[in-house]
Design a protein around this motif. Structure first.
Motif, PDB file in Angstrom:
ATOM      1  N   TRP A 119     -77.216  31.595  -3.211  1.00  0.00           N
ATOM      2  CA  TRP A 119     -78.090  32.868  -3.006  1.00  0.00           C
ATOM      3  C   TRP A 119     -79.453  32.414  -2.345  1.00  0.00           C
ATOM      4  O   TRP A 119     -79.937  33.339  -1.683  1.00  0.00           O
TER       5      TRP A 119
ATOM      6  N   THR B  27     -80.163  40.406   0.198  1.00  0.00           N
ATOM      7  CA  THR B  27     -78.853  40.249  -0.772  1.00  0.00           C
ATOM      8  C   THR B  27     -79.349  40.271  -2.458  1.00  0.00           C
ATOM      9  O   THR B  27     -80.209  40.084  -2.649  1.00  0.00           O
TER      10      THR B  27
ATOM     11  N   ARG C 256     -69.447  36.074  -1.954  1.00  0.00           N
ATOM     12  CA  ARG C 256     -69.368  35.056  -0.658  1.00  0.00           C
ATOM     13  C   ARG C 256     -68.494  33.713  -1.171  1.00  0.00           C
ATOM     14  O   ARG C 256     -67.948  33.253  -0.546  1.00  0.00           O
TER      15      ARG C 256
ATOM     16  N   ASP D 187     -73.575  39.471  -4.531  1.00  0.00           N
ATOM     17  CA  ASP D 187     -73.336  39.003  -2.993  1.00  0.00           C
ATOM     18  C   ASP D 187     -72.873  37.651  -2.685  1.00  0.00           C
ATOM     19  O   ASP D 187     -72.109  37.147  -1.911  1.00  0.00           O
TER      20      ASP D 187
ATOM     21  N   MET E 234     -79.288  32.750   1.540  1.00  0.00           N
ATOM     22  CA  MET E 234     -78.983  33.923   2.201  1.00  0.00           C
ATOM     23  C   MET E 234     -80.142  34.806   2.405  1.00  0.00           C
ATOM     24  O   MET E 234     -81.241  34.543   1.898  1.00  0.00           O
TER      25      MET E 234
END
Length: 131
Positions: free
Chosen positions: A33, A40, A48, A44, A36
């Protein structure tokens, strides 16, 4: 964490979206995370991983970087093995955390905008894990 395990965690979420996972799995998802974009969320990153779009390597946290501006703590960010408190990756993680949690953005003291400005000149101190 394998994509199958990530999908299993997603499929077994509770009615209000709570996820049942170990601390190591949670850290692996947080590591994905942090790389990202800022718009997000944790889910998410988990999805992913489940789709096989990200490798969820379980990172080893070696300590915490604490960013201070005067006597105000601006942000506390984990530091993983292979990183140092003053590196770009740690600063990026701190910026992203401020952007995600700094509500409301326009608050003159604790808002995202004020904290991001203070982060640019903040002092960083590393605290090893377990201390």
């Amino acid at each position: 964490m394998s994509p199958q395990r990530a999908q299993e965690i997603w499929d077994s979420r509770l009615p209000f979206g709570e996820l049942s996972m170990t601390d190591a799995e949670r850290m692996a998802v947080r590591k994905v995370w942090t790389g990202m974009p800022g718009h997000t969320c944790f889910a998410d990153a988990l999805l992913r991983i489940a789709r096989g779009e990200a490798d969820a390597v379980q990172p080893v946290m070696i300590g915490t970087a604490v960013f201070t501006y005067g006597d105000e703590i601006i942000e506390q960010t984990p530091v993983y093995e292979g990183e140092m408190a003053g590196t770009d990756a740690v600063y990026a993680r701190a910026r992203r955390s401020i952007q995600m949690l700094g509500m409301p953005a326009t608050d003159p003291v604790h808002g995202c905008n004020a904290r991001l400005i203070k982060l640019q000149t903040a002092t960083v101190k590393f605290y090893p894990r377990g201390h």
